[in-house]
Design an enzyme around this catalytic site. Structure first.
Site: not given
Length: 316
Positions: A102, A291
């Site tokens: 991320d 994610h």
């Protein structure tokens, strides 16, 4: 597996750093993203340590026990890189591998550009690299999402997103960890809030109550302002990285993306450009993953990471 913690005074802040593995092991740095914590890497910390690496997982600037300056300008990418560079200097690390997820991925990408001799191998999860854009990304977002909601545009005004996320830290984390796609991809008016239209969610299957308690403790008493300040530097990042604009990432690089990661949809143009900017690139799409892939499918991530490091940055 014993895990040590220390506070390093580096780059004008206190950086909280967790480490594990043999003292003489080759260093691997794991950089977390938003809104995560160092312990999000616990499957990798265990696997890498057992393989003989010395693992370092900082609480990034703005998170946990690390300092969290109020000024958004204190969170531009080169400053964030400077935190890690100074910590590596303090520990005497001249050869390292770096893995970021991320927001930790852009820090890892830029560390590779800034430190071509020190960074021997690179891993990036979820966020690809396509080089410096022709203009600040935030300008392109404002054009593309004129009159519509986009979470990064929503994060720009200091205090606005904090008021929503800090009102119930546990609920905010459950919605982000369990319903990220709904929060990021919903078609809403420009003046909507991040969680408008979302019902509360239970913890996702990959997130145990014990893990979630560490996530909550990362933001308890402080809230999200430090983490959100990372998003308020797109123009500053663009300006400060001009000297790096023509560089390629020359290190062997592993890139992992979850099949259902909403970031893959946002970053499709960057994904298409990545091979030209990263010549020694290995890419894997993880089926069934969203994610939070290092937690969602830790064994698969560990297998790919250990194989990659074994070829390009062996433990012995």
């Amino acid at each position: 597996m014993p895990i040590e913690n220390q506070l390093l005074a580096v780059n004008g802040i206190d950086l909280s750093l967790y480490s594990a593995g043999p003292a003489d092991g080759r260093p691997v740095w794991l950089l977390h993203g938003f809104p995560e914590c160092w312990y999000a890497w616990h499957p990798q910390i265990e696997a890498l340590s057992k393989a003989g690496y010395r693992v370092f997982a900082p609480e990034m600037r703005g998170y946990g026990q690390s300092s969290a300056p109020r000024d958004p300008a204190a969170y531009d990418l080169l400053t964030l890189c400077g935190d890690i560079q100074a910590a590596m200097d303090a520990l005497g690390h001249t050869r390292v591998a770096v893995v970021g997820h991320d927001w930790g991925a852009p820090v890892a990408w830029h560390l590779a550009l800034l430190e071509p001799a020190r960074v021997q191998a690179l891993g990036a999860l979820s966020v690809p690299f396509g080089g410096r854009p022709k203009r600040p990304a935030i300008e392109m977002m404002r054009t593309a999402y004129a009159g519509r909601f986009h979470y990064i545009l929503y994060f720009q005004q200091p205090g606005l997103a904090e008021a929503e996320l800090d009102a119930d830290i546990g609920r905010s984390l459950r919605l982000l960890l369990g319903g990220l796609g709904g929060a990021l991809l919903a078609d809403k008016a420009a003046d909507a809030k991040l969680f408008d239209g979302l019902a509360d969610l239970p913890l996702p299957a990959w997130c145990s109550p014990a893990l979630f308690a560490i996530y909550e403790s990362t933001f308890a008493g402080r809230g999200f302002y430090g983490a959100l300040n990372w998003y308020r530097n797109f123009e500053r990042n663009w300006q400060r990285t001009e000297p790096l604009a023509e560089l390629q990432v020359r290190q062997p690089t592993l890139f992992l993306l979850g099949e259902h990661d909403p970031v893959g949809r946002f970053e499709a143009p960057t994904l298409a450009r990545m091979a030209a900017k990263v010549p020694l690139l290995e890419q894997h799409l993880l089926p069934g993953c969203g994610h939070w892939l290092q937690s969602e499918d830790g064994p698969r991530v560990n297998t790919l990471l250990l194989d990659f490091l074994g070829r390009h940055y062996p433990a012995v």
